[in-house]
Design a protein around this motif. Sequence first.
Motif, short mmCIF file in Angstrom:
data_model
loop_
_atom_site.label_atom_id
_atom_site.label_comp_id
_atom_site.label_asym_id
_atom_site.label_seq_id
_atom_site.Cartn_x
_atom_site.Cartn_y
_atom_site.Cartn_z
N THR A 20 -100.77 -4.86 31.25
CA THR A 20 -100.07 -5.07 29.98
C THR A 20 -100.20 -6.53 29.56
N ALA A 190 -93.16 -2.71 26.40
CA ALA A 190 -94.60 -2.48 26.43
C ALA A 190 -95.05 -2.28 27.87
N VAL A 213 -99.86 0.53 26.22
CA VAL A 213 -101.08 -0.26 26.27
C VAL A 213 -102.17 0.63 26.84
N LEU A 230 -102.54 -6.43 23.14
CA LEU A 230 -101.11 -6.69 23.32
C LEU A 230 -100.83 -8.19 23.31
N TRP A 233 -100.97 -9.56 19.81
CA TRP A 233 -99.73 -9.23 19.10
C TRP A 233 -98.59 -10.16 19.51
#
Length: 266
Positions: A20, A190, A213, A230, A233
């Motif tokens: 992640t 996440a 993810v 990820l 972001w």
Amino acid sequence: MSPLPLIEPDTALFLDFDGTLADLAPRPELVRVEPELVGTLTALHTSLDGALAIISGRPVAELDHFLQPLRLPAAGVHGAEFRNIGERLITPPAPGIGPLMPQLEALVNKYPGLRLEYKTIAVAIHFRQAPELEPLVRAAVADVLRDAVGLEALPGKMVVEIKPAGVDKGGAIASFMRMPPFAGRRPLFAGDDVTDEAGFVVVRELGGTGVLVGQRATAASVSVTGPAALRCWLHRSAHALTGSTAQRDEAARAAGGIDSNSSHRL
């Protein structure tokens, strides 16, 4: 799935680590953290008034090592270890894993493609380098757990873990959400693995957002293609939050709400 919005100021942010925040590696100790990531997490932690926690299968001490000098709130070993802001690390009594080790070590010694990962109160059997051995590993774990008390198996990506029974990432997130600075915020979690599904279920029940993810069937409501997406972001969210915080502070100073040496968070 819905598009992934940027992180809002009222978010309680929960992030898995391996797969992640960091790309997976052949062995856990070979994982590398993107140089910019620690700065981004620091900015997010500040902008969210501390409401950022790492929720991982790794022990908390390993998370601290990879993210140093940060010492974020964290749940390690899938929630068996727990640390909130300003609190000592809380770890339950070690379960009876010791008697299981001879059989597991014999299995790994017989098949060089397998690897044992020793954790504080858990052990993981990795088969990433020998995926064809998954049925053998699952059967061996089921066998050693047959008479074990207080332990359970947790399958993951190319791994089966033996951990304390009754703890998972969902329970860890629920615990954080009852405490400051997380309480009263909207949770976002996440993660990439099937071990993260319990966390997705809890944040959905609390009116929040689960971010997968990768791509697979999931309880998450949003997905990104991989760790790089990820992290991108997170970088964009940190930049936006830092900018909005600075604008609010400047507006408050102009209105006489705070002086130039103080800080203010909404």
